[in-house]
Enzyme design. Sequence first.
Site, PDB file in Angstrom:
ATOM      1  N   SER A 125       4.629  -7.794  39.335  1.00  0.00           N
ATOM      2  CA  SER A 125       2.885  -8.686  38.337  1.00  0.00           C
ATOM      3  C   SER A 125       2.262  -7.936  38.172  1.00  0.00           C
ATOM      4  O   SER A 125       2.692  -7.351  36.505  1.00  0.00           O
ATOM      5  CB  SER A 125       2.604  -9.375  39.610  1.00  0.00           C
ATOM      6  OG  SER A 125       1.698 -10.136  38.681  1.00  0.00           O
ATOM      7  N   ASP A 179       7.498 -19.584  41.511  1.00  0.00           N
ATOM      8  CA  ASP A 179       6.903 -19.475  41.029  1.00  0.00           C
ATOM      9  C   ASP A 179       5.691 -19.605  40.694  1.00  0.00           C
ATOM     10  O   ASP A 179       5.992 -20.523  39.330  1.00  0.00           O
ATOM     11  CB  ASP A 179       6.673 -17.715  40.210  1.00  0.00           C
ATOM     12  CG  ASP A 179       5.693 -16.907  40.361  1.00  0.00           C
ATOM     13  OD1 ASP A 179       4.833 -17.233  40.391  1.00  0.00           O
ATOM     14  OD2 ASP A 179       6.055 -15.323  40.041  1.00  0.00           O
ATOM     15  N   HIS A 198       5.146 -17.093  43.931  1.00  0.00           N
ATOM     16  CA  HIS A 198       4.595 -15.564  43.483  1.00  0.00           C
ATOM     17  C   HIS A 198       5.081 -14.461  45.006  1.00  0.00           C
ATOM     18  O   HIS A 198       5.004 -12.697  44.553  1.00  0.00           O
ATOM     19  CB  HIS A 198       3.538 -15.737  42.998  1.00  0.00           C
ATOM     20  CG  HIS A 198       3.274 -14.555  41.891  1.00  0.00           C
ATOM     21  ND1 HIS A 198       3.420 -14.031  40.574  1.00  0.00           N
ATOM     22  CD2 HIS A 198       2.323 -13.262  42.369  1.00  0.00           C
ATOM     23  CE1 HIS A 198       3.128 -12.950  40.606  1.00  0.00           C
ATOM     24  NE2 HIS A 198       2.390 -12.835  41.660  1.00  0.00           N
TER      25      HIS A 198
END
Length: 294
Positions: free
Chosen positions: A175, A243, A272
């Site tokens: 991320s 996600d 996510h």
Amino acid sequence: MLVLRIIVGLGLAYALLVLLAWLFQDRLAFPAPRASVPDPKRVGVENGEKVEVTTEDGTRLVGWYLKPEVGGGLGRFGEVGRHQINLPQPPLASTTSPGLLWFYGNGETVAAIWPIVREFQPPGTAVLVVDYPGYGGSGGRATEVALYAAGEAAYAALATRLGVDPQRIYVYGRSLGSAVATHVAARRPVAGLILESPFTSAAAMAKHHYGFFPRFLLHLSLDNLTNVKRVHCPILLFHGDADRLVPTAMGMAVAAAASGPVDVVLIHGSGHDHTYDIGGRAYRDKVWAFIAGR
């Protein structure tokens, strides 16, 4: 008159929101949770040690260094020897090992993520993970420039660590950490890059989540697309196909922009924040095989 007042009121409210977004965008992008870094020995990680890394501007970063172990990570999957997943054994005469740099997501810290890092430690590989400036137990303030400086300092610390082969440094970024990872991989020699849930850029994320704000407000870059074009090593890229925070299409765009070979692994049904749980052992073993050169 009433309509005019409503229009003026809405305009002032929007202007206030725009001002707040401009003032606090760093805080939105880098929430910087605080948490003391635990002593590895006290939480049962015998091959770990608490370390400090200093950036060029003198900011003190704290984190963990995990010494190489033949069996690899120990956690909910259990300890798995190399022979059990058909990974090559390290040469008996070898005096150096690969190194893995770990850059976590924006709401994480070493204190929160250490069980995953320990579990994913590849066999025979040293691991270094540090808190970003302003995060966890590290000093400084969280900014884009500070995160990049931390990434470069962590790379230098691992590459010069006794027993670590500087020609076999791998970089992992999840991320927000994907931006730090691609920045480092684009500027330093790395043997391989592992990305999980990478976004394309801060501008694309702002448009996706805050499209009602004018684009000129954004001063953040976090440009994975530009950086990954400068990365020529092999890339292993994971992304959950459910996600909603970082759309899967962004991960695919990062993969398409890479200059080197890319292996894309979609984690089916994962949002996510569930990639480790849903990906499980298959995710971990894919990372292990990548670093083993299979």
